[in-house]
Design a protein around this motif. Structure first.
Motif, PDB file in Angstrom:
ATOM      1  N   GLN A  19       0.835  -1.206   0.000  1.00 25.13           N
ATOM      2  CA  GLN A  19       0.000   0.000   0.000  1.00 25.13           C
ATOM      3  C   GLN A  19       0.870   1.258   0.000  1.00 25.13           C
ATOM      4  O   GLN A  19       0.586   2.223  -0.710  1.00 25.13           O
ATOM      5  CB  GLN A  19      -0.959   0.005   1.202  1.00 25.13           C
ATOM      6  N   THR A  20       1.939   1.247   0.788  1.00 25.89           N
ATOM      7  CA  THR A  20       2.845   2.397   0.828  1.00 25.89           C
ATOM      8  C   THR A  20       3.632   2.519  -0.464  1.00 25.89           C
ATOM      9  O   THR A  20       3.807   3.616  -0.998  1.00 25.89           O
ATOM     10  CB  THR A  20       3.795   2.286   2.038  1.00 25.89           C
ATOM     11  N   ILE A  21       4.082   1.396  -1.008  1.00 25.06           N
ATOM     12  CA  ILE A  21       4.822   1.420  -2.281  1.00 25.06           C
ATOM     13  C   ILE A  21       3.960   2.040  -3.369  1.00 25.06           C
ATOM     14  O   ILE A  21       4.441   2.828  -4.183  1.00 25.06           O
ATOM     15  CB  ILE A  21       5.289   0.001  -2.663  1.00 25.06           C
ATOM     16  N   ARG A  22       2.670   1.730  -3.372  1.00 26.24           N
ATOM     17  CA  ARG A  22       1.755   2.292  -4.378  1.00 26.24           C
ATOM     18  C   ARG A  22       1.615   3.816  -4.234  1.00 26.24           C
ATOM     19  O   ARG A  22       1.237   4.489  -5.179  1.00 26.24           O
ATOM     20  CB  ARG A  22       0.395   1.603  -4.304  1.00 26.24           C
ATOM     21  N   GLU A  23       1.954   4.356  -3.078  1.00 28.25           N
ATOM     22  CA  GLU A  23       1.965   5.815  -2.911  1.00 28.25           C
ATOM     23  C   GLU A  23       3.191   6.434  -3.589  1.00 28.25           C
ATOM     24  O   GLU A  23       3.172   7.606  -3.945  1.00 28.25           O
ATOM     25  CB  GLU A  23       1.964   6.178  -1.425  1.00 28.25           C
ATOM     26  N   TYR A  24       4.255   5.654  -3.752  1.00 22.34           N
ATOM     27  CA  TYR A  24       5.504   6.150  -4.335  1.00 22.34           C
ATOM     28  C   TYR A  24       5.656   5.824  -5.821  1.00 22.34           C
ATOM     29  O   TYR A  24       6.435   6.472  -6.512  1.00 22.34           O
ATOM     30  CB  TYR A  24       6.711   5.582  -3.580  1.00 22.34           C
ATOM     31  N   LEU A  25       4.978   4.776  -6.291  1.00 20.13           N
ATOM     32  CA  LEU A  25       5.088   4.375  -7.694  1.00 20.13           C
ATOM     33  C   LEU A  25       3.728   4.469  -8.371  1.00 20.13           C
ATOM     34  O   LEU A  25       2.739   4.000  -7.822  1.00 20.13           O
ATOM     35  CB  LEU A  25       5.598   2.930  -7.809  1.00 20.13           C
ATOM     36  N   PRO A  26       3.679   5.003  -9.589  1.00 21.94           N
ATOM     37  CA  PRO A  26       2.408   5.068 -10.313  1.00 21.94           C
ATOM     38  C   PRO A  26       2.043   3.731 -10.971  1.00 21.94           C
ATOM     39  O   PRO A  26       0.934   3.573 -11.456  1.00 21.94           O
ATOM     40  CB  PRO A  26       2.662   6.146 -11.370  1.00 21.94           C
ATOM     41  N   HIS A  27       2.953   2.772 -10.988  1.00 20.16           N
ATOM     42  CA  HIS A  27       2.734   1.487 -11.647  1.00 20.16           C
ATOM     43  C   HIS A  27       1.638   0.697 -10.938  1.00 20.16           C
ATOM     44  O   HIS A  27       1.478   0.774  -9.731  1.00 20.16           O
ATOM     45  CB  HIS A  27       4.012   0.653 -11.639  1.00 20.16           C
TER      46      HIS A  27
END
Length: 161
Positions: A19-27
């Protein structure tokens, strides 16, 4: 802000879950290739991608011996490097504010990555100049080098229509 006009480094809470990674990557699926970030310093990051037999790319690459395509290993290294770029600048992506894959040099593949592997992605900043960031990257499986590359990403401001 420091004298160099770069914000002071603030380490995010670890581990970074999806969930946090999705805040940093648009992929997004099927091109989000970082499952977890386990360590971050001011100039380095460690994360991983769990490679499942259910990955779409393994269905055709190659059906009798499914291996992760090398270009996707390189993309995974670029994605973890992009996360580091945002973290180093104490930012998260916003509309029109992205780190884009700008290039790869000295790419070497040493070991096939197969279903069931955990691909550990390590990236270390070696140069930053005028919005271009260059990283030394290494991808390993069970401590054995699978791939290495110098990855470049570019900080871009893109106008939205």
């Amino acid at each position: 802000m420091t004298e160099s006009n770069t914000p002071a480094f603030t380490k995010p809470e670890l581990p970074m879950n999806i969930q946090t990674i999705r805040e940093y990557l648009p992929h997004r699926y099927p091109f989000l290739l970082v499952d977890r970030v386990t360590d971050i310093t001011e100039n380095a990051i460690v994360g991983y991608k769990n490679v499942s037999i259910n990955e779409e790319f393994l269905q055709g690459h190659f059906p009798e011996f499914p291996i992760m395509p090398g270009v996707l290993i390189v993309e995974a290294m670029a994605q973890v490097s992009g996360i580091l770029g945002f973290v180093m600048n104490n930012k998260k992506p916003t509309a029109g504010n992205l780190f884009l894959f700008a290039g790869a040099e000295k790419v070497r593949f040493k070991k096939p990555v197969v279903a069931g592997d955990q691909l550990v992605l390590k990236s270390e900043l070696v140069m930053q100049k005028r919005g271009i960031y260059k990283y030394n990257c290494i991808a390993t499986v069970d401590g054995v080098v699978a791939a290495t590359a110098e990855i470049m990403v570019s900080h871009q401001k893109i106008e939205q229509a």
